[in-house]
Each structure stands twice: as C-alpha cells, then as structure tokens.
Design a protein around this motif. Structure first.
Motif, PDB file in Angstrom:
ATOM      1  N   GLY A  64       0.804  -1.211   0.000  1.00 21.36           N
ATOM      2  CA  GLY A  64       0.000   0.000   0.000  1.00 21.36           C
ATOM      3  C   GLY A  64       0.838   1.263   0.000  1.00 21.36           C
ATOM      4  N   SER A  65       0.154   2.402   0.120  1.00 22.98           N
ATOM      5  CA  SER A  65       0.803   3.710   0.060  1.00 22.98           C
ATOM      6  C   SER A  65       0.351   4.587   1.214  1.00 22.98           C
ATOM      7  CB  SER A  65       0.457   4.411  -1.259  1.00 22.98           C
ATOM      8  OG  SER A  65       0.937   3.683  -2.366  1.00 22.98           O
ATOM      9  N   ARG A 105       1.064   8.942   2.493  1.00 26.96           N
ATOM     10  CA  ARG A 105       1.715  10.228   2.231  1.00 26.96           C
ATOM     11  C   ARG A 105       1.904  10.965   3.544  1.00 26.96           C
ATOM     12  NH1 ARG A 105      -0.436  15.740  -0.645  1.00 26.96           N
ATOM     13  NH2 ARG A 105       1.470  16.292  -1.770  1.00 26.96           N
ATOM     14  N   ARG A 128      10.637   3.732  -4.541  1.00 25.15           N
ATOM     15  CA  ARG A 128       9.361   3.550  -3.826  1.00 25.15           C
ATOM     16  C   ARG A 128       8.907   4.814  -3.113  1.00 25.15           C
ATOM     17  NH1 ARG A 128       9.024   0.160   0.351  1.00 25.15           N
ATOM     18  NH2 ARG A 128      11.203   0.392   1.000  1.00 25.15           N
ATOM     19  N   PHE A 129       9.838   5.573  -2.579  1.00 27.87           N
ATOM     20  CA  PHE A 129       9.518   6.795  -1.833  1.00 27.87           C
ATOM     21  C   PHE A 129       9.908   8.018  -2.668  1.00 27.87           C
ATOM     22  CE2 PHE A 129       9.934   5.124   2.827  1.00 27.87           C
ATOM     23  CZ  PHE A 129       9.088   4.052   2.512  1.00 27.87           C
ATOM     24  N   THR A 130       9.138   9.089  -2.503  1.00 24.92           N
ATOM     25  CA  THR A 130       9.442  10.354  -3.162  1.00 24.92           C
ATOM     26  C   THR A 130       9.293  11.496  -2.175  1.00 24.92           C
ATOM     27  OG1 THR A 130       8.612   9.517  -5.282  1.00 24.92           O
ATOM     28  CG2 THR A 130       8.871  11.897  -5.063  1.00 24.92           C
ATOM     29  N   GLN A 189       6.020  10.761  -0.069  1.00 25.42           N
ATOM     30  CA  GLN A 189       5.088   9.801  -0.655  1.00 25.42           C
ATOM     31  C   GLN A 189       5.731   8.425  -0.581  1.00 25.42           C
ATOM     32  OE1 GLN A 189       1.895  10.248  -1.959  1.00 25.42           O
ATOM     33  NE2 GLN A 189       1.882   8.009  -2.064  1.00 25.42           N
ATOM     34  N   MET A 190       5.064   7.506   0.073  1.00 27.27           N
ATOM     35  CA  MET A 190       5.615   6.171   0.281  1.00 27.27           C
ATOM     36  C   MET A 190       4.721   5.162  -0.434  1.00 27.27           C
ATOM     37  SD  MET A 190       6.709   6.448   4.302  1.00 27.27           S
ATOM     38  CE  MET A 190       5.046   6.719   4.884  1.00 27.27           C
ATOM     39  N   ASN A 191       5.265   4.513  -1.449  1.00 32.25           N
ATOM     40  CA  ASN A 191       4.538   3.509  -2.226  1.00 32.25           C
ATOM     41  C   ASN A 191       5.168   2.136  -2.039  1.00 32.25           C
ATOM     42  OD1 ASN A 191       2.918   5.595  -3.293  1.00 32.25           O
ATOM     43  ND2 ASN A 191       4.315   5.909  -5.020  1.00 32.25           N
ATOM     44  N   SER A 192       4.440   1.119  -2.416  1.00 32.23           N
ATOM     45  CA  SER A 192       4.933  -0.272  -2.335  1.00 32.23           C
ATOM     46  C   SER A 192       5.537  -0.558  -0.970  1.00 32.23           C
ATOM     47  CB  SER A 192       5.970  -0.522  -3.441  1.00 32.23           C
ATOM     48  OG  SER A 192       5.405  -0.291  -4.712  1.00 32.23           O
ATOM     49  N   LEU A 193       4.813  -0.187   0.058  1.00 33.91           N
ATOM     50  CA  LEU A 193       5.341  -0.308   1.419  1.00 33.91           C
ATOM     51  C   LEU A 193       5.549  -1.759   1.803  1.00 33.91           C
ATOM     52  CD1 LEU A 193       3.315   2.568   3.002  1.00 33.91           C
ATOM     53  CD2 LEU A 193       5.787   2.312   3.198  1.00 33.91           C
TER      54      LEU A 193
END
Length: 122
Positions: A16-17, A19, A67-69, A82-86
C-alpha cells in the motif's frame, strides 16, 4: 526557530501507500534542507530522504529508492514523503527534520518534528 508538525502516518497493508506531510512555521523554510528519518523499535534513527532548498536535488537511502518520493512546496512551508509499495520492514516512527547545509547524518539537522508511527502489516 523552526517548528515542524507532521501528519499522515498510520497503518497500511504491505504493497500500500501513505503520504506524510510536515508543515513548518517561520518565514525561512525555503532556506532549509529538509529530511526524513525513521526509527524502528530498538534501533537507531536512520536517514531516509532529503531535499535541497529549491527542490532541485533529492537523495534517498538505497532501501527506499524507486518507492519513496520526497517533495516540497515552499509557498506552503510543507515537505512531503510519498511512500509507495510499502513493506513490513518500513515499519518505524518517521520524523521530518530541517537543517542548513544538511546531508545524511542525524547531527546535520537542527529542528525535528514530533514523529509519527507508520506500521506496515504483512
């Protein structure tokens, strides 16, 4: 003086993601490097990402690259993560930080947010 107030943590399933946001007080926000650190239970506080004053340069720890921005909006005195593919190993208390000329060390940063728990369940 800079005061940092964080928001956006919580519980999420693996993959999941989330922010994270960090709002800064004061009129000198745009002159600071902003960073994100994290501290897992029983471990040291580790560097995650940083962004320079203009947003033209970002740096990440290898484990979150792709994964993070990290981004910033100087008009709103806010930095984002922004944290994706946690993954479960991303579970930690996350802190934002501000420092002049700061890079990757905890000691480079002068001001810290209150920290917010991010938990990733498997």
């Amino acid at each position: 003086q800079v005061q940092l107030v964080e928001s956006g943590g919580g519980l999420v399933q693996a993959g999941g993601s989330l922010r994270r946001s960090c709002a800064a007080s004061g009129r000198t926000f745009s002159s600071y490097v902003m960073g994100w650190f994290r501290q897992a239970s029983g471990k040291e506080r580790d560097f995650v990402a940083r962004i320079n004053w203009s947003g033209s340069r970002t740096d990440y720890v290898d484990s979150v690259k792709g994964r993070f921005t990290i981004s910033r909006d100087n008009a709103k005195n806010t930095v984002y993560l922004q944290m994706n593919s946690l993954k479960p190993e991303d579970t930690a208390v996350y802190y934002c930080a501000a420092g002049r000329g700061a890079y990757y060390s905890y000691n480079d940063y002068d001001y810290w947010g209150q920290g917010t728990q991010v938990t990733v369940s498997s």
